[in-house]
Scaffold this active site. Structure first.
Site, PDB file in Angstrom:
ATOM      1  N   GLU A   1      34.785  19.064  43.059  1.00  0.00           N
ATOM      2  CA  GLU A   1      34.076  17.872  42.567  1.00  0.00           C
ATOM      3  C   GLU A   1      34.985  16.853  41.867  1.00  0.00           C
ATOM      4  OE1 GLU A   1      29.746  19.739  41.518  1.00  0.00           O
ATOM      5  OE2 GLU A   1      31.341  20.089  40.077  1.00  0.00           O
TER       6      GLU A   1
HETATM    7  C1  NGO Z   1      29.206  23.641  40.797  1.00  0.00           C
HETATM    8  C2  NGO Z   1      30.210  22.953  39.916  1.00  0.00           C
HETATM    9  C3  NGO Z   1      30.261  23.524  38.513  1.00  0.00           C
HETATM   10  C4  NGO Z   1      28.858  23.724  37.945  1.00  0.00           C
HETATM   11  C5  NGO Z   1      28.069  24.593  38.896  1.00  0.00           C
HETATM   12  C6  NGO Z   1      26.649  24.799  38.407  1.00  0.00           C
HETATM   13  C7  NGO Z   1      31.270  24.266  41.409  1.00  0.00           C
HETATM   14  C8  NGO Z   1      32.320  24.933  42.169  1.00  0.00           C
HETATM   15  N1  NGO Z   1      31.432  23.212  40.639  1.00  0.00           N
HETATM   16  O1  NGO Z   1      30.002  24.691  41.376  1.00  0.00           O
HETATM   17  O2  NGO Z   1      31.011  22.690  37.679  1.00  0.00           O
HETATM   18  O3  NGO Z   1      28.940  24.348  36.700  1.00  0.00           O
HETATM   19  O4  NGO Z   1      28.019  24.055  40.197  1.00  0.00           O
HETATM   20  O5  NGO Z   1      25.891  25.571  39.258  1.00  0.00           O
END
Ligand code: NGO
Length: 533
Positions: free
Chosen positions: A347
């Site tokens: 992300e």
């Molecule tokens: C995503 C995000 C995390 C969040 C999570 C919550 C990934 C790999 N990045 O998973 O920062 O905490 O969802 O479910």
């Protein structure tokens, strides 16, 4: 022959028939009542389910006279045997001694742990557990295999064995022979200690949960926007500033390097590899808030205690960024005996594609310099990842397939199935639901080797169930999200798919009720599981 004689003969025949029937009835009753008291090994509710179980007759009983024997008197064998002795002590009240196996110890009633070169133990975690009325014999080619087998012995004992107070019961183990080994070499769980901080003791409890179900990897998510949780000696403000708060703006915390070593050592004792993650270039607000020079405009942002994602980025075009990363990786690698370093990479919405790929390529070289293998979330495949890098599939099948084409290995953590921070249903008091509601059956009922058709078993290193902690504040909350899903993830990673069936598994899981209660777990009593109360 007169009437009197005839009657006498008839009388004798009748009595003989009655005697034979009586004896037969007695034997049947005696035999069945013996069976009733005895336990049948193949009917035990073991999780993960072993590959093969053969029943023998009778029970083995652990008594105060039982001795734990080891085939070789060397340190690691002693340590595994002491682990077993210490585990058995609180509930039984017995202090079982550990001795080297010798002729004089060959009398019955003992538990023998032995190393064997036998070819059936090619996998380091494979073990054979043979229980007869006289002895318990656990064999493996490594102490690690013995450790996994001890977890099976543990589940063969009455649930009261989990108690921390002496229980006055018979410590019977059903007899038979188990041959067992895992399907995947990577079977793990992640704990996000950044969104909420968890103490060393809480992490140790998490390790205990993993070990009980033969998991062998603990991934620690050590940094994120909301907190930097590991001491870096060259960059002390990372923890004094970056570690000071957590989600909800409550007091944060961090591990000193000594704390981290303590966690690693505890994990090692349980044959669990710790995988440290420093998430970058996004998810870095805590670092950016600690050192202005890491920001492109030299201005440090405020600490962040909300739960949004995707807004922060290290400054990809500044050299100091790579000096910083070099120091961080070098210090953490030096205290991490395991082979992996996790670079995050998820992300990074505040980093341009071009910058992102440039950054991951450079960081990849730094990790290599410190002799660690790279794991990253599935997005890292957009960079020039090298063969053998592990891409952790969480969100994008497209990324996972592309990573495979680049000869990366895939770690399966599909958010719709394996995210332990997802709510069970819309009424769950904790957790998120952006990926899915994950009831216990949905968590269990999938196969890593067929979930994404283009990704086959040989492309996969294993499975990991992450626990993100935006809404999870303490170990009771952790228990609620982890139990009862974690045993299912452990079984997916360990047991062959051909032995896995929800209809049968839910009964085995339901039979853990008493054990979970005695372990004092704050578990979710899912209505889909027939709990054996
Ligand atoms: C995503 C995000 C995390 C969040 C999570 C919550 C990934 C790999 N990045 O998973 O920062 O905490 O969802 O479910």
């Amino acid at each position: 022959m007169d009437n009197k004689n005839l009657n006498k003969k008839q009388f004798l025949i009748r009595n003989t028939i009655i005697a034979i029937f009586g004896l037969a009835l007695f034997l049947t009753l005696a035999f069945s009542s013996r069976n009733f008291n005895e336990k049948d090994m193949s009917k035990e509710s073991l999780i993960p389910i072993p590959i093969q179980i053969e029943n023998y007759e009778g029970n083995f009983t652990i008594t105060p006279e039982t001795v734990i024997l080891i085939s070789e008197d060397e340190e690691e064998m002693r340590s595994v045997a002491s682990y077993l002795s210490e585990f058995l002590s609180p509930a039984t009240g017995f202090e079982l001694p550990v001795k080297q196996n010798s002729e004089e110890n060959k009398n019955s009633g003992n538990i023998l742990l032995s190393l064997s070169e036998n070819s059936q133990f090619q996998k380091p975690e494979a073990y054979t557990l043979e229980v007869t009325v006289e002895n318990v014999h656990l064999q493996a080619s490594t102490p690690e295999g013995l450790f996994r087998g001890i977890q099976t012995l543990r589940q063969l004992l009455p649930p009261e064995i989990e108690s921390d107070k002496v229980q006055n019961i018979e410590w019977n183990v059903s007899s038979g022979k188990i041959e067992d080994h895992p399907q995947y070499s990577y079977r793990g769980a992640m704990l996000d200690v950044s969104r909420h901080f968890f103490s060393v003791n809480e992490v140790k409890q998490y390790i205990d949960f993993l070990a009980a179900y033969k998991m062998n990897k603990l991934h620690l998510h050590l940094s994120d926007d909301q907190g930097w949780r590991i001491e870096i000696k060259k960059w002390p403000k990372l923890t004094s500033i970056g570690g000071s708060r957590e989600v909800g703006d409550t007091e944060g915390g961090f591990y000193t390097q000594e704390d981290y070593k303590e966690i690693v050592a505890y994990a090692q004792k349980h044959y669990i590899t710790v995988i440290p993650e420093i998430d970058m270039p996004g998810h870095t607000n805590a670092a950016l808030a600690s050192y202005p020079q890491l920001n492109c405009d030299d201005n440090a942002p405020e600490l962040y205690t909300g739960i949004e994602v995707g807004f922060s980025s290290l400054c990809v075009n500044k050299e100091i960024t790579y000096e910083f990363i070099d120091d961080v990786i070098s210090e953490i690698a030096a205290i991490t005996p395991g082979p992996y370093f996790h670079i995050g990479g998820d992300e990074s919405h505040a980093t341009s594609k071009e910058d992102y790929n440039y950054f991951i390529n450079r960081v990849q070289k730094i990790v290599k310099k410190y002799d660690k293998e790279i794991i990253g979330w599935d997005e890292i495949q957009t960079a020039d990842i090298e063969e053998g890098v592990v891409a952790q599939f969480w969100h994008s099948e497209e990324n996972a397939i592309a990573a495979k084409k680049k000869k990366a290995k895939i770690l399966m953590s599909p958010s719709k199935r394996a995210y332990m921070d997802m709510q069970y249903d819309s009424l769950s008091p904790l957790g998120l639901h952006w990926a899915a509601y994950i009831e216990v059956d949905s968590a269990y009922n999938w196969n890593p080797a067929t979930l994404v058709p283009e990704i086959a078993k040989e492309d996969i290193v294993g499975i990991e169930a992450p626990l993100w902690t935006e809404t999870i504040k303490d170990i009771e909350d952790v228990e609620y999200m982890v139990f009862p899903r974690l045993p299912g993830y452990a079984e997916i990673g360990w047991s062959p798919d051909s032995l896995r069936d929800w209809g049968e598994y839910k009964v085995r899981l339901g039979e853990q009720y008493k054990r979970f209660k005695i372990m004092n777990l704050n578990f979710y009593e899912s209505p889909r599981v027939p709990w054996e109360k």
